[in-house]
Design an enzyme around this catalytic site. Structure first.
Site, PDB file in Angstrom:
ATOM      1  N   HIS A   1      -2.524  -3.097  -3.413  1.00 41.80           N
ATOM      2  CA  HIS A   1      -3.905  -2.965  -2.951  1.00 41.80           C
ATOM      3  C   HIS A   1      -4.851  -2.805  -4.142  1.00 41.80           C
ATOM      4  CE1 HIS A   1      -6.627  -1.085   0.416  1.00 41.80           C
ATOM      5  NE2 HIS A   1      -7.028  -2.283   0.047  1.00 41.80           N
TER       6      HIS A   1
ATOM      7  N   ASP B   1      -3.730   2.295  -4.849  1.00 47.91           N
ATOM      8  CA  ASP B   1      -2.375   2.218  -4.287  1.00 47.91           C
ATOM      9  C   ASP B   1      -1.752   0.837  -4.511  1.00 47.91           C
ATOM     10  OD1 ASP B   1      -4.395   1.388  -2.336  1.00 47.91           O
ATOM     11  OD2 ASP B   1      -2.786   1.268  -0.846  1.00 47.91           O
TER      12      ASP B   1
ATOM     13  N   HIS C   1       0.848  -1.192   0.000  1.00 50.82           N
ATOM     14  CA  HIS C   1       0.000   0.000   0.000  1.00 50.82           C
ATOM     15  C   HIS C   1       0.886   1.245   0.000  1.00 50.82           C
ATOM     16  CE1 HIS C   1      -3.500  -2.280   1.810  1.00 50.82           C
ATOM     17  NE2 HIS C   1      -2.514  -3.032   2.254  1.00 50.82           N
TER      18      HIS C   1
ATOM     19  N   GLU D   1       2.643  -0.842   4.469  1.00 52.98           N
ATOM     20  CA  GLU D   1       2.353   0.535   4.048  1.00 52.98           C
ATOM     21  C   GLU D   1       3.664   1.242   3.711  1.00 52.98           C
ATOM     22  OE1 GLU D   1      -0.316   2.429   3.614  1.00 52.98           O
ATOM     23  OE2 GLU D   1      -1.954   1.305   4.552  1.00 52.98           O
TER      24      GLU D   1
HETATM   25 ZN   LIG Z   1      -4.128   0.522   0.579  1.00 47.89          ZN
END
Ligand SMILES: [Zn+2]
Length: 252
Positions: free
Chosen positions: A134, A144, A27, A92
């Site tokens: 994602h 993303d 992400h 992330e």
């Molecule tokens: Zn995401």
């Protein structure tokens, strides 16, 4: 072992014992900076999290232990499976995203990511090929990590899939046959995307095609199947087929 800065999030639950851990999802944070993103990923009311966050300068934060299920995927699917949070590790990447960007991913951040993927694929026996974005698992809702993310470079380091042998050319210069809508929908679904199988180029198919383009043809994001898109689709299918043949041969 990579150095991980503990930054515990309350947003997790036990993993389902019936689901294997076999996927890694990347992400971007889509926020101004890592500090803001860490606060949000640890906010009990937001009910979102990820296992790791990588700062753009390379520092690695661990929010949830991968033995637990973090809440990063939302409604999503890959290769027909829908329990993505339970079967995946979520990472992330600190990046300003489509909201505050565009912003390239730094070398320091990508180096930490490669080191982390090396460690995770060994520790949890996740295939290094099963690393997706994602937007791949939720193409109708998510963009993303976005078209700035260097998927080909990551694949060169052994993580994720890339059709390196495909050198896209315009159709008039290509020996490949053009594909009709249903063939493209089938190809997207064979790769893993949740794609309609109707033969009609509807809005959802366009979004799935765009998710594929964000990953594999970042200079062509129309949502319509150009010659280059079709060639990359066919090239990727070839790579997947050769992997299946190899793993079957190993099982035999
Ligand atoms: Zn995401």
């Amino acid at each position: 072992m990579l150095e991980k800065i503990p930054y515990p999030s309350p947003n997790f639950e036990p993993r389902s014992p019936k689901t294997p851990l076999d996927l890694i999802v990347l992400h971007y944070t889509d926020m101004r900076n890592a500090e803001e993103a860490l606060v949000r990923l640890c906010d009990a009311e937001a009910k979102v999290s990820a296992h790791f966050l990588i700062h753009k300068e390379g520092a690695l934060y661990q929010l949830v232990d991968p033995i637990y299920c973090a809440w990063h995927a939302g409604v999503s699917s890959w290769q027909g499976e829908t329990d993505i949070n339970h079967r995946s590790i979520g990472i992330e990447l600190d990046n300003r995203g489509h909201t505050f960007g565009p912003e390239p991913f730094s070398a320091a951040q990508m180096n930490t990511l490669a080191d982390l993927l090396g460690e995770l694929t060994k520790t949890y026996a996740v295939s290094p090929h099963r690393i997706v974005g994602h937007s791949d698992i939720a193409p109708l809702r998510k963009k993303d990590p976005g078209e700035m993310f260097p998927w080909a470079n990551l694949a060169r380091k052994g993580f994720g899939l890339w059709p390196f042998e495909t050198k896209p050319a315009p159709h008039h210069a290509s020996p490949l046959l053009p594909m009709d809508s249903l063939e493209i929908q089938r190809a997207l679904s064979d790769i893993g995307y949740g794609c309609p199988q109707t033969g009609v180029w509807d809005e959802n198919t366009q979004k799935v095609c765009q998710a594929f383009q964000q990953h594999f043809t970042p200079h062509d994001l129309t949502g319509y199947p150009s010659a280059v898109t079709c060639q990359m689709l066919q090239g990727l299918l070839k790579v997947i087929k050769s992997l299946t043949v190899t793993s079957q041969a190993l099982e035999d």
